[in-house]
Each structure stands twice: as structure tokens, then as C-alpha cells.
Scaffold this active site. Structure first.
Site, PDB file in Angstrom:
ATOM      1  N   GLU A 166      52.367  53.294  -2.651  1.00 28.14           N
ATOM      2  CA  GLU A 166      53.539  53.710  -3.424  1.00 28.14           C
ATOM      3  C   GLU A 166      54.423  54.671  -2.643  1.00 28.14           C
ATOM      4  O   GLU A 166      55.278  55.349  -3.216  1.00 28.14           O
ATOM      5  CB  GLU A 166      53.096  54.366  -4.737  1.00 28.14           C
ATOM      6  CG  GLU A 166      52.373  55.690  -4.587  1.00 28.14           C
ATOM      7  CD  GLU A 166      50.866  55.548  -4.413  1.00 28.14           C
ATOM      8  OE1 GLU A 166      50.147  56.496  -4.759  1.00 28.14           O
ATOM      9  OE2 GLU A 166      50.419  54.481  -3.937  1.00 28.14           O
ATOM     10  N   ASP A 173      52.910  46.347  -9.753  1.00 30.37           N
ATOM     11  CA  ASP A 173      53.741  45.641  -8.772  1.00 30.37           C
ATOM     12  C   ASP A 173      55.197  45.608  -9.215  1.00 30.37           C
ATOM     13  O   ASP A 173      56.113  45.766  -8.404  1.00 30.37           O
ATOM     14  CB  ASP A 173      53.237  44.212  -8.590  1.00 30.37           C
ATOM     15  CG  ASP A 173      51.919  44.143  -7.836  1.00 30.37           C
ATOM     16  OD1 ASP A 173      51.506  45.170  -7.259  1.00 30.37           O
ATOM     17  OD2 ASP A 173      51.298  43.059  -7.833  1.00 30.37           O
ATOM     18  N   ASP A 196      57.410  59.285  -2.970  1.00 30.33           N
ATOM     19  CA  ASP A 196      56.123  58.840  -3.491  1.00 30.33           C
ATOM     20  C   ASP A 196      56.193  58.793  -5.027  1.00 30.33           C
ATOM     21  O   ASP A 196      56.545  59.798  -5.660  1.00 30.33           O
ATOM     22  CB  ASP A 196      55.001  59.779  -3.044  1.00 30.33           C
ATOM     23  CG  ASP A 196      53.629  59.185  -3.293  1.00 30.33           C
ATOM     24  OD1 ASP A 196      53.067  58.588  -2.355  1.00 30.33           O
ATOM     25  OD2 ASP A 196      53.138  59.324  -4.431  1.00 30.33           O
ATOM     26  N   ILE A 197      55.893  57.627  -5.599  1.00 28.08           N
ATOM     27  CA  ILE A 197      55.928  57.486  -7.060  1.00 28.08           C
ATOM     28  C   ILE A 197      54.799  58.304  -7.668  1.00 28.08           C
ATOM     29  O   ILE A 197      53.633  58.175  -7.266  1.00 28.08           O
ATOM     30  CB  ILE A 197      55.802  56.004  -7.458  1.00 28.08           C
ATOM     31  CG1 ILE A 197      56.974  55.199  -6.889  1.00 28.08           C
ATOM     32  CG2 ILE A 197      55.759  55.858  -8.986  1.00 28.08           C
ATOM     33  CD1 ILE A 197      56.858  53.710  -7.094  1.00 28.08           C
ATOM     34  N   ASN A 231      48.726  51.803 -12.753  1.00 25.46           N
ATOM     35  CA  ASN A 231      47.879  50.626 -12.546  1.00 25.46           C
ATOM     36  C   ASN A 231      46.720  50.586 -13.533  1.00 25.46           C
ATOM     37  O   ASN A 231      46.404  49.535 -14.105  1.00 25.46           O
ATOM     38  CB  ASN A 231      47.348  50.605 -11.115  1.00 25.46           C
ATOM     39  CG  ASN A 231      48.316  49.969 -10.134  1.00 25.46           C
ATOM     40  OD1 ASN A 231      49.134  49.135 -10.509  1.00 25.46           O
ATOM     41  ND2 ASN A 231      48.231  50.366  -8.875  1.00 25.46           N
ATOM     42  N   ARG A 247      69.684  63.141  -6.298  1.00 26.52           N
ATOM     43  CA  ARG A 247      70.424  62.072  -6.979  1.00 26.52           C
ATOM     44  C   ARG A 247      69.516  60.870  -7.235  1.00 26.52           C
ATOM     45  O   ARG A 247      69.505  60.307  -8.337  1.00 26.52           O
ATOM     46  CB  ARG A 247      71.633  61.659  -6.115  1.00 26.52           C
ATOM     47  CG  ARG A 247      72.463  60.538  -6.706  1.00 26.52           C
ATOM     48  CD  ARG A 247      73.793  60.425  -5.965  1.00 26.52           C
ATOM     49  NE  ARG A 247      73.600  60.314  -4.529  1.00 26.52           N
ATOM     50  CZ  ARG A 247      73.383  59.166  -3.892  1.00 26.52           C
ATOM     51  NH1 ARG A 247      73.326  58.034  -4.582  1.00 26.52           N
ATOM     52  NH2 ARG A 247      73.235  59.132  -2.585  1.00 26.52           N
ATOM     53  N   HIS A 265      47.668  45.898 -12.710  1.00 27.89           N
ATOM     54  CA  HIS A 265      48.272  45.816 -11.378  1.00 27.89           C
ATOM     55  C   HIS A 265      49.565  45.003 -11.377  1.00 27.89           C
ATOM     56  O   HIS A 265      50.453  45.243 -10.559  1.00 27.89           O
ATOM     57  CB  HIS A 265      47.276  45.238 -10.382  1.00 27.89           C
ATOM     58  CG  HIS A 265      46.185  46.198 -10.023  1.00 27.89           C
ATOM     59  ND1 HIS A 265      46.337  47.178  -9.066  1.00 27.89           N
ATOM     60  CD2 HIS A 265      44.929  46.348 -10.528  1.00 27.89           C
ATOM     61  CE1 HIS A 265      45.212  47.892  -8.980  1.00 27.89           C
ATOM     62  NE2 HIS A 265      44.340  47.398  -9.851  1.00 27.89           N
TER      63      HIS A 265
END
Length: 347
Positions: free
Chosen positions: A267, A241, A224-225, A232, A287, A237
Site C-alpha cells: 500500500e 484491491d 502509505d494508506i 483487507n 491537498r 482482499h
């Protein structure tokens, strides 16, 4: 009887210095690769076309020839034993340089071919006619061609017949390409190019089945970012993207070919690691985390540095789907975020 000689090149093929010709050939070869037909197995639908060409045009040899970088390769052939010849000897290499049917009534009288080993030796070509296989965007992949060992004429009806047969071949190739592209679209996420959620779970079933047969380990990572909403809100946006697309590309270029990577939604991404222990999954996650942290995303709003949090889990013996492992990995991901983000936590 005289040879019909045609040296016409497609408009715009050659510019000053020959660069246009080179660039056009690179594009043609890339287009040929897209059709995934070179070195494929013989198929009845193409074999029927050369048999029909041979019978309708009253010749001993008919071919569907594809012109590769250094060879011509025959997708279908009737009357000739070899599967390919050097491109330097190929009549078809000349035929793809024009848009109509190329006819050579007597190769012994044509300066391009009279010393060609295929003329002076086997199969003793005298007559040749080739209709180019032209894609919808104007690239010539090869020809449908007919060959005789005696010189002869070729009237307008014969030209139309050969042109129609080439069109039938291209219709089949275009249909196959369209079907492959539709299949890819159905399996991938349109924004990132990674697999979509449905394909992820479909491929996970394959790995679960392999586990039943071999007893191999299967590890799962959920990625998950971090602070994606803030990205955003701050950059827009469009930049968000771009972050998703480049992030997916980074991961996709780093994982093993057997790993299954997909966008699960928003995300959040999933990664299935066949034949991997929990420790190996954590090592892989670390990694990937370092690569993401050290590689800025380039957007129209400027470079953006991101981090990613991950949860790792194992598919337990007896589990019939990847869902329970994903849930455990998702809980581990929650702990990673709660503990400060930019880390990998194992279930």
C-alpha cells in the site's frame, strides 16, 4: 465498361434507428486512435508498400488511407501530392464499410461518385480499388487503395495482390501496437495502472540528470494508506484491491503531468515532484491528503473511507540518486504514522 457498385455493410452494423451504426463508428474511431498512426511522419516501410502497389497493379496513384472522423489522411502516398482530403469525398469511406476489395471501374458511371469533385476535377479519378485495413477485432481503419485516371478492369489476381498488401500494412500496425502495449505493461503496476517500482527509479535518474544540468529542486513524497491491513481483514482482499486501484486513480488525476507517481509495493506509493521545494511538496501532500479523506472508495462491499499518511523530503545537492531522499521521506512517513496518521510530515 460498367462500374461495380457495392453498398454492402458489415453484418450487425446498423440496428433500428441507426444507433448501431453510430456506436460502431465510435468504436472504430477509438480503435484507430489506439494505433497512434494518424499524423505520424512518413516511414520507408509504408512508402515501399504504395510504391509496390503502384508498380504491381500498373496504376499512377497508390495510397495507404486512414479514415478519421472528418477526413481521410494518407500514411503513405505515391502519385498524389495532398496529405488528406475531406471524408465526405473519400472513396475509402465507402470501402471500409465492407470486408472485401471495393472496385469502381468507372466513377463517372457510379451514382455515388459521378458528381464527386475528385472525379469531376483533380485528380480526375476514374478507376478506384481499395482493400480495407481490418484489425484483429474486426474494425476497419482505412484502406490500401489504387487509383487511375482512366477506367479499367480489375481481375481476381489484382484483388488478391491488393488484399495481401493491406494485410502487410495491418501486420506492421498490429506489431507496433503489441510492442507499445508490452512496453506499457513492463512499466506499470498491473493492479493500479500506476508506474511500477522499476520505472519509478528509472525516471528518477532522468530527473537527477536534469537537476545536474539546471540546478532545479526535486522533492519526494512517500504515501502509505492508513490501516490497510484492517481494510483487507474487514472487507476482503477484493475490496482492498479496489481501494488500491481507486486511490492510485485519485492521485494520478490530481498531480501535474511532469510528476512521477508509482506503486512502490503493497500500500506504499512514491511521488517525485520536479521543480518543487519542500514547502511545495508539503502543500501538495496536504491537498492530496484532503482529497483522499473526502472521497470514499466504492467497492462491492460498500463505500470505504480511507486516509493516507505521507513523508516529504528533498533530494540534496550532490546526491546521485533519489534513494537517500526516499529514505528520509520514509522516516518522515514513520513519524506521521506514529503521530496519529492522516497527516504529512517533512523530513
Amino acid at each position: 465498361m460498367t462500374a461495380i457498385i457495392d453498398t454492402q455493410l458489415p453484418d450487425g452494423l446498423l440496428d433500428s434507428g441507426g444507433c448501431g451504426l453510430m456506436n460502431e463508428e465510435v468504436l472504430r474511431l477509438r480503435t484507430l486512435d489506439r494505433y497512434q498512426v494518424l499524423d505520424s511522419q512518413p516511414e520507408p516501410q509504408f512508402n515501399r508498400i504504395v510504391t509496390l502497389a503502384k508498380r504491381a497493379l500498373r496504376v499512377p496513384i497508390a495510397l495507404i488511407s486512414l479514415v478519421d472522423e472528418e477526413r481521410q489522411w494518407f500514411k503513405a502516398r505515391d502519385g498524389l501530392n495532398v496529405e488528406e482530403t475531406p471524408r465526405s469525398l473519400a472513396f475509402c469511406d465507402h470501402a471500409i464499410r465492407r470486408r472485401g476489395v471495393m472496385v469502381v471501374e468507372d466513377a463517372r458511371l457510379d451514382v455515388r461518385f459521378r458528381d464527386n469533385p475528385l472525379v469531376t476535377g483533380e485528380p480526375g479519378i476514374r478507376f478506384y480499388a481499395g482493400a480495407p485495413l481490418i484489425t484483429r477485432d474486426g474494425q476497419a481503419l482505412g484502406t490500401v487503395c489504387v487509383i487511375d485516371r482512366v477506367s479499367r478492369s480489375f481481375d481476381d489476381d489484382d484483388r488478391e495482390t491488393l488484399t495481401d498488401l493491406a494485410a502487410i500494412v495491418m501486420d506492421e500496425l498490429e506489431l507496433r501496437l503489441a510492442n507499445r502495449e508490452l512496453a506499457v505493461l513492463a512499466q506499470t503496476d498491473s493492479l493500479t495502472g500506476s508506474l511500477n517500482r522499476r520505472t519509478f527509479f528509472s525516471l528518477s535518474e532522468r530527473e537527477i540528470g536534469r537537476r545536474r544540468r539546471t540546478g532545479c529542486d526535486i522533492a519526494v513524497l512517500v504515501l502509505d494508506i492508513d490501516h490497510f491491513k484492517k481494510i483487507n481483514d474487514t472487507y476482503g482482499h477484493s475490496a482492498g484491491d479496489r481501494v488500491l486501484a481507486q486511490f492510485a486513480d485519485q492521485i494520478g488525476q490530481t498531480i501535474r503531468v511532469q510528476d512521477v507517481f508509482a506503486r512502490l509495493g503493497g500500500e506504499e506509493f512514491g511521488l517525485i515532484l520536479p521543480d518543487a521545494s519542500l514547502n511545495q511538496a508539503v502543500e501538495t501532500g496536504e491537498r492530496l491528503r484532503r482529497i483522499v479523506e473526502q472521497t470514499p472508495i466504492h467497492t462491492d462491499a460498500g463505500p470505504i473511507k480511507i486516509t493516507v499518511s505521507m513523508g516529504a523530503a528533498m533530494v540534496k545537492p550532490g546526491e546521485g540518486s533519489v534513494e537517500p531522499a526516499l529514505q528520509r521521506a520514509d522516516q518522515a512517513l514513520y513519524r506521521a504514522k506514529h503521530c496519529g496518521r492522516n497527516r504529512v510530515v517533512a523530513a
